[in-house]
Write a protein that holds these residues in place. Structure first.
Motif, PDB file in Angstrom:
ATOM      1  N   LYS A 149       0.723  -1.294   0.043  1.00 18.60           N
ATOM      2  CA  LYS A 149       0.035   0.068  -0.008  1.00 18.60           C
ATOM      3  C   LYS A 149       0.762   1.456   0.150  1.00 18.60           C
ATOM      4  CE  LYS A 149      -3.982  -2.011   2.022  1.00 18.60           C
ATOM      5  NZ  LYS A 149      -3.679  -3.522   1.562  1.00 18.60           N
ATOM      6  N   LEU A 150       1.878   1.380  -1.002  1.00 19.27           N
ATOM      7  CA  LEU A 150       2.570   2.602  -1.057  1.00 19.27           C
ATOM      8  C   LEU A 150       2.315   3.037  -2.435  1.00 19.27           C
ATOM      9  CD1 LEU A 150       6.101   0.662  -0.029  1.00 19.27           C
ATOM     10  CD2 LEU A 150       4.352   2.066   1.227  1.00 19.27           C
ATOM     11  N   GLU A 151       1.789   4.385  -2.014  1.00 24.43           N
ATOM     12  CA  GLU A 151       1.777   5.136  -3.602  1.00 24.43           C
ATOM     13  C   GLU A 151       2.664   5.709  -4.174  1.00 24.43           C
ATOM     14  OE1 GLU A 151      -1.236   5.090  -5.062  1.00 24.43           O
ATOM     15  OE2 GLU A 151      -1.979   3.729  -3.426  1.00 24.43           O
ATOM     16  N   ARG A 152       3.550   6.577  -3.478  1.00 21.78           N
ATOM     17  CA  ARG A 152       4.555   7.119  -4.048  1.00 21.78           C
ATOM     18  C   ARG A 152       5.844   7.091  -3.110  1.00 21.78           C
ATOM     19  NH1 ARG A 152       4.667  12.935  -4.159  1.00 21.78           N
ATOM     20  NH2 ARG A 152       6.169  12.902  -6.154  1.00 21.78           N
ATOM     21  N   VAL A 153       6.978   6.632  -3.748  1.00 20.35           N
ATOM     22  CA  VAL A 153       8.081   6.404  -3.211  1.00 20.35           C
ATOM     23  C   VAL A 153       9.349   6.994  -3.866  1.00 20.35           C
ATOM     24  CG1 VAL A 153       7.351   3.989  -2.423  1.00 20.35           C
ATOM     25  CG2 VAL A 153       8.822   4.026  -4.232  1.00 20.35           C
ATOM     26  N   HIS A 154      10.575   7.042  -2.964  1.00 16.06           N
ATOM     27  CA  HIS A 154      11.890   7.300  -3.579  1.00 16.06           C
ATOM     28  C   HIS A 154      12.416   5.839  -3.711  1.00 16.06           C
ATOM     29  CE1 HIS A 154      12.065  11.428  -1.943  1.00 16.06           C
ATOM     30  NE2 HIS A 154      11.787  11.055  -0.813  1.00 16.06           N
ATOM     31  N   VAL A 155      12.851   5.837  -5.187  1.00 22.06           N
ATOM     32  CA  VAL A 155      13.678   4.631  -5.713  1.00 22.06           C
ATOM     33  C   VAL A 155      15.000   4.573  -5.652  1.00 22.06           C
ATOM     34  CG1 VAL A 155      13.520   2.912  -7.406  1.00 22.06           C
ATOM     35  CG2 VAL A 155      11.318   4.232  -6.823  1.00 22.06           C
ATOM     36  N   VAL A 156      15.897   3.709  -5.170  1.00 18.91           N
ATOM     37  CA  VAL A 156      17.170   3.769  -5.376  1.00 18.91           C
ATOM     38  C   VAL A 156      17.579   2.733  -6.003  1.00 18.91           C
ATOM     39  CG1 VAL A 156      19.503   3.704  -4.351  1.00 18.91           C
ATOM     40  CG2 VAL A 156      17.489   5.179  -3.307  1.00 18.91           C
ATOM     41  N   GLY A 157      18.198   2.461  -7.254  1.00 21.18           N
ATOM     42  CA  GLY A 157      18.612   1.033  -8.079  1.00 21.18           C
ATOM     43  C   GLY A 157      19.829   1.083  -8.240  1.00 21.18           C
ATOM     44  N   TYR A 158      20.436  -0.165  -8.112  1.00 24.99           N
ATOM     45  CA  TYR A 158      21.900  -0.366  -8.617  1.00 24.99           C
ATOM     46  C   TYR A 158      21.810  -1.560  -9.784  1.00 24.99           C
ATOM     47  CZ  TYR A 158      26.518  -2.446  -7.999  1.00 24.99           C
ATOM     48  OH  TYR A 158      27.757  -2.912  -8.201  1.00 24.99           O
ATOM     49  N   SER A 159      22.798  -0.951 -10.756  1.00 19.99           N
ATOM     50  CA  SER A 159      23.081  -2.300 -11.868  1.00 19.99           C
ATOM     51  C   SER A 159      21.620  -2.545 -12.459  1.00 19.99           C
ATOM     52  CB  SER A 159      23.873  -3.071 -11.391  1.00 19.99           C
ATOM     53  OG  SER A 159      24.466  -3.948 -12.351  1.00 19.99           O
ATOM     54  N   TYR A 160      21.424  -3.821 -12.367  1.00 21.23           N
ATOM     55  CA  TYR A 160      19.873  -4.137 -13.092  1.00 21.23           C
ATOM     56  C   TYR A 160      18.954  -3.955 -12.133  1.00 21.23           C
ATOM     57  CZ  TYR A 160      17.379  -7.358 -16.228  1.00 21.23           C
ATOM     58  OH  TYR A 160      16.715  -7.804 -17.193  1.00 21.23           O
ATOM     59  N   GLY A 161      19.263  -3.487 -10.965  1.00 23.87           N
ATOM     60  CA  GLY A 161      18.231  -2.963 -10.257  1.00 23.87           C
ATOM     61  C   GLY A 161      17.606  -1.479 -10.565  1.00 23.87           C
ATOM     62  N   ALA A 162      18.833  -0.855 -10.936  1.00 24.25           N
ATOM     63  CA  ALA A 162      18.746   0.629 -11.574  1.00 24.25           C
ATOM     64  C   ALA A 162      17.918   0.539 -12.794  1.00 24.25           C
ATOM     65  CB  ALA A 162      19.886   1.243 -11.905  1.00 24.25           C
ATOM     66  N   LEU A 163      17.939  -0.547 -13.905  1.00 19.68           N
ATOM     67  CA  LEU A 163      17.241  -0.744 -14.969  1.00 19.68           C
ATOM     68  C   LEU A 163      15.904  -1.061 -14.652  1.00 19.68           C
ATOM     69  CD1 LEU A 163      17.516  -0.925 -18.021  1.00 19.68           C
ATOM     70  CD2 LEU A 163      18.206  -3.325 -17.736  1.00 19.68           C
ATOM     71  N   THR A 164      15.626  -1.793 -13.750  1.00 20.30           N
ATOM     72  CA  THR A 164      14.426  -2.295 -13.232  1.00 20.30           C
ATOM     73  C   THR A 164      13.665  -0.933 -12.906  1.00 20.30           C
ATOM     74  OG1 THR A 164      14.837  -4.327 -12.319  1.00 20.30           O
ATOM     75  CG2 THR A 164      13.216  -3.362 -11.564  1.00 20.30           C
ATOM     76  N   ALA A 165      14.287  -0.045 -11.905  1.00 22.47           N
ATOM     77  CA  ALA A 165      13.725   1.259 -11.416  1.00 22.47           C
ATOM     78  C   ALA A 165      13.566   2.008 -12.885  1.00 22.47           C
ATOM     79  CB  ALA A 165      14.687   1.979 -10.640  1.00 22.47           C
ATOM     80  N   LEU A 166      14.355   2.244 -13.683  1.00 23.00           N
ATOM     81  CA  LEU A 166      13.865   3.064 -14.830  1.00 23.00           C
ATOM     82  C   LEU A 166      12.825   2.554 -15.606  1.00 23.00           C
ATOM     83  CD1 LEU A 166      17.179   3.854 -16.766  1.00 23.00           C
ATOM     84  CD2 LEU A 166      15.326   5.333 -16.035  1.00 23.00           C
ATOM     85  N   PHE A 167      12.640   1.232 -15.957  1.00 26.45           N
ATOM     86  CA  PHE A 167      11.088   0.822 -16.638  1.00 26.45           C
ATOM     87  C   PHE A 167       9.985   0.972 -15.639  1.00 26.45           C
ATOM     88  CE2 PHE A 167      14.054  -2.082 -19.295  1.00 26.45           C
ATOM     89  CZ  PHE A 167      13.392  -1.681 -20.189  1.00 26.45           C
ATOM     90  N   PHE A 168      10.265   1.033 -14.195  1.00 24.42           N
ATOM     91  CA  PHE A 168       9.108   1.233 -13.526  1.00 24.42           C
ATOM     92  C   PHE A 168       8.800   2.854 -13.541  1.00 24.42           C
ATOM     93  CE2 PHE A 168       7.554   2.702  -9.458  1.00 24.42           C
ATOM     94  CZ  PHE A 168       6.397   2.321  -9.278  1.00 24.42           C
ATOM     95  N   ALA A 169       9.687   3.630 -13.684  1.00 23.29           N
ATOM     96  CA  ALA A 169       9.704   4.964 -13.631  1.00 23.29           C
ATOM     97  C   ALA A 169       8.995   5.738 -15.172  1.00 23.29           C
ATOM     98  CB  ALA A 169      10.948   5.566 -13.208  1.00 23.29           C
ATOM     99  N   THR A 170       9.517   5.012 -15.921  1.00 21.96           N
ATOM    100  CA  THR A 170       8.785   5.478 -17.334  1.00 21.96           C
ATOM    101  C   THR A 170       7.428   4.898 -17.314  1.00 21.96           C
ATOM    102  OG1 THR A 170       9.726   3.310 -18.374  1.00 21.96           O
ATOM    103  CG2 THR A 170      11.261   5.491 -18.356  1.00 21.96           C
TER     104      THR A 170
END
Length: 337
Positions: A149-170
Protein backbone atom coordinates in the motif's frame (compact mmCIF):
# COMPACT_ATOMS: atom_id res chain seq x y z
CA UNK A 1 62.60 14.64 -13.18
CA UNK A 2 58.99 15.79 -12.84
CA UNK A 3 57.99 12.60 -14.66
CA UNK A 4 60.03 10.46 -12.26
CA UNK A 5 58.38 12.14 -9.28
CA UNK A 6 54.97 11.07 -10.63
CA UNK A 7 56.01 7.40 -10.87
CA UNK A 8 55.77 4.86 -8.03
CA UNK A 9 59.21 4.60 -6.32
CA UNK A 10 59.96 1.09 -7.58
CA UNK A 11 59.12 2.07 -11.17
CA UNK A 12 61.22 5.25 -10.97
CA UNK A 13 64.15 3.21 -9.64
CA UNK A 14 63.82 0.78 -12.55
CA UNK A 15 63.94 3.68 -15.02
CA UNK A 16 67.23 4.84 -13.50
CA UNK A 17 68.91 1.40 -13.59
CA UNK A 18 71.78 1.28 -16.07
CA UNK A 19 71.14 -1.05 -19.02
CA UNK A 20 74.12 -3.32 -18.16
CA UNK A 21 73.36 -3.54 -14.43
CA UNK A 22 71.30 -6.74 -14.64
CA UNK A 23 71.72 -7.66 -10.97
CA UNK A 24 70.24 -4.40 -9.74
CA UNK A 25 67.49 -4.52 -12.36
CA UNK A 26 66.44 -8.01 -11.23
CA UNK A 27 66.35 -6.84 -7.61
CA UNK A 28 64.16 -3.86 -8.49
CA UNK A 29 61.77 -6.02 -10.53
CA UNK A 30 61.46 -8.43 -7.59
CA UNK A 31 60.67 -5.45 -5.36
CA UNK A 32 57.98 -4.30 -7.79
CA UNK A 33 56.38 -7.75 -7.83
CA UNK A 34 56.36 -7.81 -4.02
CA UNK A 35 54.76 -4.35 -4.01
CA UNK A 36 52.01 -5.52 -6.36
CA UNK A 37 51.31 -8.64 -4.26
CA UNK A 38 51.16 -6.53 -1.10
CA UNK A 39 48.78 -4.09 -2.80
CA UNK A 40 46.49 -6.92 -3.96
CA UNK A 41 46.56 -8.37 -0.47
CA UNK A 42 45.60 -5.01 1.02
CA UNK A 43 42.73 -4.62 -1.45
CA UNK A 44 41.40 -8.09 -0.66
CA UNK A 45 41.65 -7.39 3.08
CA UNK A 46 39.77 -4.13 2.59
CA UNK A 47 37.14 -5.95 0.51
CA UNK A 48 36.84 -8.64 3.19
CA UNK A 49 36.48 -6.01 5.92
CA UNK A 50 33.69 -4.33 3.99
CA UNK A 51 31.89 -7.63 3.55
CA UNK A 52 32.37 -8.50 7.22
CA UNK A 53 30.84 -5.17 8.21
CA UNK A 54 27.90 -5.78 5.90
CA UNK A 55 27.46 -9.27 7.34
CA UNK A 56 27.37 -7.86 10.88
CA UNK A 57 24.83 -5.27 9.78
CA UNK A 58 22.87 -8.06 8.10
CA UNK A 59 22.56 -10.01 11.34
CA UNK A 60 20.94 -6.97 12.91
CA UNK A 61 18.34 -6.58 10.16
CA UNK A 62 17.63 -10.24 9.36
CA UNK A 63 15.04 -10.39 12.13
CA UNK A 64 13.05 -7.79 10.16
CA UNK A 65 12.74 -10.03 7.08
CA UNK A 66 9.22 -10.63 5.74
CA UNK A 67 7.74 -11.99 2.52
CA UNK A 68 4.76 -11.45 0.24
CA UNK A 69 3.36 -13.21 -2.82
CA UNK A 70 2.97 -11.04 -5.93
CA UNK A 71 2.47 -12.01 -9.57
CA UNK A 72 2.65 -15.65 -8.55
CA UNK A 73 6.10 -15.39 -6.98
CA UNK A 74 7.48 -14.91 -3.49
CA UNK A 75 9.43 -11.75 -2.65
CA UNK A 76 11.35 -11.38 0.60
CA UNK A 77 11.91 -7.89 1.94
CA UNK A 78 12.95 -6.09 5.07
CA UNK A 79 11.94 -2.69 6.31
CA UNK A 80 13.09 -0.33 8.99
CA UNK A 81 12.33 3.20 10.11
CA UNK A 82 9.28 5.36 9.52
CA UNK A 83 8.17 8.22 7.35
CA UNK A 84 8.35 8.66 3.58
CA UNK A 85 9.25 5.32 1.98
CA UNK A 86 12.57 4.67 0.23
CA UNK A 87 12.81 1.41 -1.71
CA UNK A 88 16.21 -0.10 -2.55
CA UNK A 89 16.58 -2.38 -5.59
CA UNK A 90 19.76 -4.49 -5.69
CA UNK A 91 21.90 -5.40 -8.70
CA UNK A 92 22.62 -8.66 -10.47
CA UNK A 93 23.98 -11.55 -8.37
CA UNK A 94 22.93 -9.61 -5.27
CA UNK A 95 19.93 -9.52 -2.95
CA UNK A 96 18.40 -7.41 -0.17
CA UNK A 97 21.59 -7.91 1.90
CA UNK A 98 23.45 -5.73 -0.59
CA UNK A 99 22.01 -2.74 1.26
CA UNK A 100 22.86 -3.82 4.82
CA UNK A 101 25.41 -1.04 5.30
CA UNK A 102 22.86 1.59 4.19
CA UNK A 103 19.80 0.56 6.20
CA UNK A 104 20.82 2.39 9.38
CA UNK A 105 21.78 5.58 7.57
CA UNK A 106 18.53 5.85 5.60
CA UNK A 107 16.11 4.50 8.22
CA UNK A 108 17.06 7.31 10.60
CA UNK A 109 14.89 9.60 8.47
CA UNK A 110 12.76 7.38 6.22
CA UNK A 111 10.85 4.14 6.07
CA UNK A 112 13.37 2.05 4.13
CA UNK A 113 12.46 -1.14 2.29
CA UNK A 114 15.01 -3.46 0.68
CA UNK A 115 13.70 -6.47 -1.18
CA UNK A 116 15.10 -9.38 -3.17
CA UNK A 117 14.00 -9.65 -6.80
CA UNK A 118 12.16 -12.81 -7.86
CA UNK A 119 15.13 -15.14 -8.50
CA UNK A 120 17.37 -13.81 -5.76
CA UNK A 121 18.13 -15.05 -2.23
CA UNK A 122 16.22 -16.11 -0.18
CA UNK A 123 13.32 -16.39 -2.64
CA UNK A 124 12.58 -19.91 -3.87
CA UNK A 125 10.58 -19.39 -7.04
CA UNK A 126 10.99 -22.54 -9.10
CA UNK A 127 9.99 -21.65 -12.64
CA UNK A 128 12.41 -19.52 -14.66
CA UNK A 129 10.74 -17.55 -17.44
CA UNK A 130 12.39 -17.94 -20.86
CA UNK A 131 12.03 -14.20 -21.47
CA UNK A 132 12.89 -12.90 -18.01
CA UNK A 133 13.84 -9.21 -18.06
CA UNK A 134 13.80 -5.90 -16.24
CA UNK A 135 10.25 -5.41 -17.51
CA UNK A 136 9.17 -8.48 -15.51
CA UNK A 137 11.09 -7.17 -12.51
CA UNK A 138 9.43 -3.75 -12.84
CA UNK A 139 6.00 -5.39 -12.81
CA UNK A 140 6.97 -7.30 -9.67
CA UNK A 141 8.11 -4.03 -8.12
CA UNK A 142 4.79 -2.34 -8.92
CA UNK A 143 2.91 -5.28 -7.40
CA UNK A 144 5.10 -5.15 -4.29
CA UNK A 145 4.25 -1.47 -3.80
CA UNK A 146 0.55 -2.26 -4.27
CA UNK A 147 0.71 -5.05 -1.68
CA UNK A 148 2.48 -2.79 0.81
CA UNK A 149 0.00 0.00 0.00
CA UNK A 150 2.73 2.43 -1.02
CA UNK A 151 1.56 5.10 -3.45
CA UNK A 152 4.69 7.21 -4.00
CA UNK A 153 8.24 6.27 -3.08
CA UNK A 154 11.86 7.28 -3.47
CA UNK A 155 13.55 4.60 -5.57
CA UNK A 156 17.25 3.72 -5.36
CA UNK A 157 18.47 1.21 -7.94
CA UNK A 158 21.87 -0.31 -8.59
CA UNK A 159 22.94 -1.99 -11.85
CA UNK A 160 20.14 -4.32 -13.01
CA UNK A 161 18.08 -2.92 -10.15
CA UNK A 162 18.57 0.54 -11.66
CA UNK A 163 17.36 -0.77 -15.01
CA UNK A 164 14.32 -2.20 -13.23
CA UNK A 165 13.77 1.17 -11.56
CA UNK A 166 13.95 2.96 -14.92
CA UNK A 167 11.37 0.71 -16.54
CA UNK A 168 9.11 1.23 -13.53
CA UNK A 169 9.60 5.01 -13.52
CA UNK A 170 8.87 5.39 -17.24
CA UNK A 171 5.68 3.33 -16.82
CA UNK A 172 4.57 4.86 -13.49
CA UNK A 173 6.24 8.27 -13.09
CA UNK A 174 3.45 9.44 -10.79
CA UNK A 175 4.54 6.86 -8.20
CA UNK A 176 8.17 8.02 -8.00
CA UNK A 177 9.22 10.83 -5.66
CA UNK A 178 12.85 10.64 -6.78
CA UNK A 179 15.08 8.25 -8.68
CA UNK A 180 18.66 7.31 -7.81
CA UNK A 181 20.34 5.31 -10.58
CA UNK A 182 23.73 3.63 -10.19
CA UNK A 183 24.85 2.53 -13.66
CA UNK A 184 21.77 0.88 -15.24
CA UNK A 185 22.89 -1.48 -18.06
CA UNK A 186 20.78 -0.07 -20.90
CA UNK A 187 22.68 -2.18 -23.39
CA UNK A 188 20.22 -1.49 -26.19
CA UNK A 189 21.61 2.03 -26.46
CA UNK A 190 25.20 0.97 -27.10
CA UNK A 191 24.98 0.41 -30.89
CA UNK A 192 23.96 4.08 -31.27
CA UNK A 193 26.94 5.35 -29.23
CA UNK A 194 30.37 5.82 -30.89
CA UNK A 195 32.44 2.78 -29.91
CA UNK A 196 29.46 1.23 -28.17
CA UNK A 197 28.86 -1.59 -30.66
CA UNK A 198 32.39 -2.91 -30.11
CA UNK A 199 31.90 -2.84 -26.33
CA UNK A 200 28.53 -4.60 -26.63
CA UNK A 201 30.09 -7.31 -28.82
CA UNK A 202 32.90 -7.75 -26.30
CA UNK A 203 30.40 -8.06 -23.44
CA UNK A 204 28.34 -10.64 -25.29
CA UNK A 205 31.22 -12.65 -26.72
CA UNK A 206 33.52 -12.75 -23.68
CA UNK A 207 31.00 -12.97 -20.85
CA UNK A 208 27.25 -13.13 -21.52
CA UNK A 209 27.09 -15.85 -24.17
CA UNK A 210 29.81 -18.09 -22.63
CA UNK A 211 28.11 -17.81 -19.22
CA UNK A 212 24.77 -18.80 -20.77
CA UNK A 213 26.40 -21.81 -22.44
CA UNK A 214 27.91 -22.88 -19.13
CA UNK A 215 24.49 -22.72 -17.47
CA UNK A 216 22.91 -24.73 -20.26
CA UNK A 217 25.43 -27.53 -19.73
CA UNK A 218 24.73 -27.37 -15.97
CA UNK A 219 28.07 -25.81 -15.03
CA UNK A 220 27.18 -22.79 -12.84
CA UNK A 221 30.67 -22.45 -11.33
CA UNK A 222 32.21 -21.88 -14.75
CA UNK A 223 29.49 -19.32 -15.45
CA UNK A 224 30.50 -17.43 -12.29
CA UNK A 225 34.20 -17.62 -13.18
CA UNK A 226 33.50 -16.18 -16.63
CA UNK A 227 31.41 -13.42 -15.09
CA UNK A 228 34.05 -12.48 -12.51
CA UNK A 229 36.77 -12.51 -15.18
CA UNK A 230 34.85 -9.87 -17.12
CA UNK A 231 33.93 -7.60 -14.24
CA UNK A 232 36.98 -7.92 -12.00
CA UNK A 233 39.82 -9.42 -14.06
CA UNK A 234 41.10 -12.86 -14.96
CA UNK A 235 41.19 -15.27 -12.04
CA UNK A 236 39.29 -12.94 -9.69
CA UNK A 237 36.76 -15.61 -8.70
CA UNK A 238 39.42 -17.52 -6.79
CA UNK A 239 40.71 -14.37 -5.09
CA UNK A 240 37.50 -12.98 -3.62
CA UNK A 241 36.63 -13.77 0.01
CA UNK A 242 34.58 -16.91 0.68
CA UNK A 243 31.68 -14.80 1.99
CA UNK A 244 31.40 -12.92 -1.28
CA UNK A 245 31.71 -16.11 -3.33
CA UNK A 246 28.87 -17.63 -1.29
CA UNK A 247 26.67 -14.59 -1.98
CA UNK A 248 27.21 -15.18 -5.71
CA UNK A 249 26.21 -18.83 -5.33
CA UNK A 250 23.14 -17.78 -3.33
CA UNK A 251 21.96 -15.73 -6.31
CA UNK A 252 23.03 -18.02 -9.12
CA UNK A 253 19.45 -18.68 -10.31
CA UNK A 254 18.95 -15.02 -11.15
CA UNK A 255 22.13 -14.99 -13.24
CA UNK A 256 20.96 -18.13 -15.03
CA UNK A 257 17.55 -16.55 -15.66
CA UNK A 258 19.15 -13.45 -17.16
CA UNK A 259 21.95 -14.97 -19.23
CA UNK A 260 19.66 -17.60 -20.74
CA UNK A 261 16.74 -15.21 -21.33
CA UNK A 262 15.62 -14.42 -24.86
CA UNK A 263 15.53 -10.72 -24.00
CA UNK A 264 17.34 -9.86 -20.77
CA UNK A 265 17.98 -6.26 -21.90
CA UNK A 266 14.79 -5.04 -23.60
CA UNK A 267 14.98 -1.73 -25.42
CA UNK A 268 14.19 1.29 -23.26
CA UNK A 269 12.91 4.28 -25.21
CA UNK A 270 15.19 7.31 -25.04
CA UNK A 271 12.15 9.56 -25.29
CA UNK A 272 10.52 7.91 -22.28
CA UNK A 273 13.66 8.59 -20.25
CA UNK A 274 14.02 12.14 -21.57
CA UNK A 275 10.43 12.88 -20.60
CA UNK A 276 10.91 11.93 -16.95
CA UNK A 277 10.13 15.02 -14.86
CA UNK A 278 11.54 13.70 -11.61
CA UNK A 279 14.43 14.52 -9.31
CA UNK A 280 17.14 12.13 -10.52
CA UNK A 281 20.59 11.29 -9.18
CA UNK A 282 23.10 9.51 -11.44
CA UNK A 283 25.82 7.63 -9.54
CA UNK A 284 28.84 6.23 -11.35
CA UNK A 285 32.24 4.81 -10.48
CA UNK A 286 35.31 6.66 -11.71
CA UNK A 287 36.87 3.41 -12.97
CA UNK A 288 33.75 1.64 -14.16
CA UNK A 289 33.64 -0.50 -17.31
CA UNK A 290 33.64 1.29 -20.66
CA UNK A 291 30.10 0.31 -21.77
CA UNK A 292 28.61 1.45 -18.46
CA UNK A 293 30.49 4.74 -18.72
CA UNK A 294 29.08 5.24 -22.22
CA UNK A 295 25.54 4.57 -21.01
CA UNK A 296 25.95 6.91 -18.04
CA UNK A 297 27.19 9.66 -20.38
CA UNK A 298 24.14 9.11 -22.59
CA UNK A 299 21.90 9.46 -19.55
CA UNK A 300 23.56 12.74 -18.54
CA UNK A 301 22.84 14.15 -22.00
CA UNK A 302 19.22 12.99 -21.92
CA UNK A 303 18.72 14.24 -18.35
CA UNK A 304 20.55 17.59 -18.14
CA UNK A 305 18.85 18.49 -14.86
CA UNK A 306 19.87 15.29 -13.11
CA UNK A 307 22.39 15.49 -10.30
CA UNK A 308 25.61 13.61 -11.02
CA UNK A 309 28.06 12.07 -8.56
CA UNK A 310 31.20 10.15 -9.49
CA UNK A 311 32.65 7.92 -6.78
CA UNK A 312 36.47 8.39 -6.86
CA UNK A 313 38.46 5.27 -7.63
CA UNK A 314 35.36 3.06 -7.71
CA UNK A 315 34.35 0.50 -10.31
CA UNK A 316 30.88 -0.84 -11.05
CA UNK A 317 31.05 -2.43 -7.56
CA UNK A 318 30.91 1.04 -6.01
CA UNK A 319 28.40 0.13 -3.27
CA UNK A 320 30.80 -2.51 -1.93
CA UNK A 321 34.02 -0.61 -2.56
CA UNK A 322 32.91 2.71 -1.08
CA UNK A 323 29.57 2.35 0.74
CA UNK A 324 30.24 5.53 2.73
CA UNK A 325 30.51 7.85 -0.28
CA UNK A 326 27.67 6.13 -2.14
CA UNK A 327 25.43 6.23 0.91
CA UNK A 328 26.23 9.84 1.74
CA UNK A 329 25.62 11.01 -1.82
CA UNK A 330 22.25 9.23 -1.82
CA UNK A 331 21.28 10.56 1.61
CA UNK A 332 22.19 14.13 0.60
CA UNK A 333 20.07 13.79 -2.53
CA UNK A 334 17.08 12.38 -0.64
CA UNK A 335 17.06 15.24 1.87
CA UNK A 336 16.48 17.69 -1.00
CA UNK A 337 13.42 15.88 -2.31
Amino acid sequence: MNLLRSLPPAVAELVLVRPNDSERRDAVIMSMKLHVHQLMGSLLLLFSAGLAAQQADGERVSALLRNVCVNGVQLHYMESGSGIPVVLIHGGLGDYREWNSQIGRISNHYRVIAYSRRYNYPNDNADILPDHSAIVEARDFAALLDTLKLERVHVVGYSYGALTALFFATEHPERVRSLTLAEPPILGWLPEIPGGKAELDKFMETMWTPAAKAFRRDDPETALRITCDYFAGKGSYDQVPAEFRQSLVDNIREWKALTTSRDAFPMLSRDSVRNLKLPILLLTGEKTLAPLRMINNALTHLLPNAEQVTIPGATHDMWIEDPERCGQATANFLTKH
